[in-house]
Design a protein around this motif. Structure first.
Motif, short mmCIF file in Angstrom:
data_model
loop_
_atom_site.label_atom_id
_atom_site.label_comp_id
_atom_site.label_asym_id
_atom_site.label_seq_id
_atom_site.Cartn_x
_atom_site.Cartn_y
_atom_site.Cartn_z
N GLY A 205 0.77 -1.23 0.00
CA GLY A 205 0.00 0.00 0.00
C GLY A 205 0.80 1.28 0.00
O GLY A 205 0.26 2.36 -0.21
N ASN A 285 -6.90 2.29 5.07
CA ASN A 285 -5.50 2.08 4.73
C ASN A 285 -4.90 3.24 3.94
O ASN A 285 -3.74 3.60 4.13
CB ASN A 285 -5.34 0.78 3.92
N ARG A 288 -3.86 6.16 6.19
CA ARG A 288 -2.66 5.84 6.96
C ARG A 288 -1.43 5.86 6.06
O ARG A 288 -0.36 6.36 6.45
CB ARG A 288 -2.81 4.47 7.63
N THR A 289 -1.57 5.32 4.86
CA THR A 289 -0.47 5.32 3.90
C THR A 289 -0.06 6.73 3.54
O THR A 289 1.13 7.06 3.47
CB THR A 289 -0.86 4.55 2.62
#
Length: 320
Positions: A205, A285, A288-289
């Motif tokens: 990711g 996700n 956060r990435t």
């Protein structure tokens, strides 16, 4: 405004169209949404959709760019409404005042970005070795992740500056022990005896390509955005169902033999609409990435400031 040409410029030379004849300088609103893109396998589904008549040219115009620096300048100047970008490019633009929103994740690198090394060079003996890497966020992310896996500090290796399109030449020169590169050069280096010691599958990711649109046109270009996103997913399904036929549409722009087109997408995850919704949900996700990537870029001196994740994405244009 821009700090790096980034990794997404392979095969772009000679394929791009100049901006001058395509981007009028008048101040009147342009009804067609102009979307910039360099040549890169992950972005080709949009162009394949155009070739198959899935995109209404009265709504969306895909504009081929020489380099991602050109794309970002055109976005900042209001000459493009949207673009296919790496996440780091989008973060750089936002930090420099271009308010972009992610409307779709195009692809996620799961092995397409790689560190190739000479025989005998491993994570265990990487200390003191010469590592070629392109300046920019993706190079910084890959090198940082490589060194973390090897339990080394950046001062414990010797960085050698390069550009991705010179990967084969740099490695063949014998002046480096390892090289941070990507497809299609990784496969070609493997054929020459290089070994893969690290790739982006170990940082899931982290390296992502997105379709980004300027915030000031999200409402006025809503129909065009939805149409382009839907066409991308339809082209994705066609590629999965009929890869040989789809490759015929993609080979010319990629300057790749038809039979080698599927391999050019090796290591790229192409999320569908449902996966896009999961990725882009608030607190998911992707957020956060984005924050982690922003931190890496800031620490590497590639961003002047960090910002919060507010209003980073807009999922209104994804199919239900």
């Amino acid at each position: 405004m821009l700090h790096s040409l980034g990794r997404r410029r392979w095969l772009a030379g000679g394929m791009a169209l100049g901006l001058a004849p395509l981007l009028p300088a008048c101040s009147k609103p342009v009804p067609v949404m102009r979307v910039g893109s360099i040549v890169f396998p992950g972005y080709e589904l949009m162009f394949m959709a155009r070739e198959r008549g899935l995109i209404d040219s009265r709504k969306v115009r895909l504009i081929e760019m020489l380099a991602n620096t050109d794309t970002l300048r055109a976005l900042a100047a209001g000459q493009l409404e949207g673009a296919a970008l790496t996440l780091d490019e989008m973060m750089s633009a936002r930090a420099d005042g271009v308010d972009l929103r992610v409307v779709m994740v195009i692809d996620i690198s799961q092995g397409a970005d790689v560190v190739m090394a000479r025989r005998g060079v491993t994570l265990d003996n990487l200390g003191g070795k010469r590592i070629a890497v392109e300046e920019g966020a993706m190079g910084a992310v890959m090198l940082s992740s490589l060194l973390h896996a090897a339990q080394l500090r950046v001062e414990e290796v010797k960085k050698v500056a390069m550009t991705l399109d010179s990967s084969l030449k740099v490695f063949s020169s014998g002046k480096v022990d390892a090289i941070v590169t990507a497809e299609p050069w990784a496969t070609k280096l493997e054929a020459q005896g290089a070994q893969r010691i690290f790739d982006s599958s170990r940082i899931p990711g982290r390296i992502t390509d997105v379709l980004a649109v300027r915030a000031d046109v999200l409402d006025t270009q809503a129909d065009a955005i939805r149409a382009l996103v839907a066409a991308h997913f339809e082209a994705r399904q066609f590629f999965i169902a009929q890869p040989a036929q789809a490759s015929i549409h993609m080979a010319a722009r990629l300057q790749t033999p038809v039979e080698e087109v599927p391999a050019s997408l090796r290591g790229l995850q192409l999320p569908d609409a449902a996966e896009n919704r999961r990725l882009l949900e608030e607190g998911g996700n992707f957020h956060r990435t984005a924050l982690e990537l922003q931190r890496v870029m800031f620490e590497a001196g590639l961003l002047r400031k960090q910002s919060g994740p507010d209003e980073l994405v807009d999922t209104r244009y994804l199919p239900a």
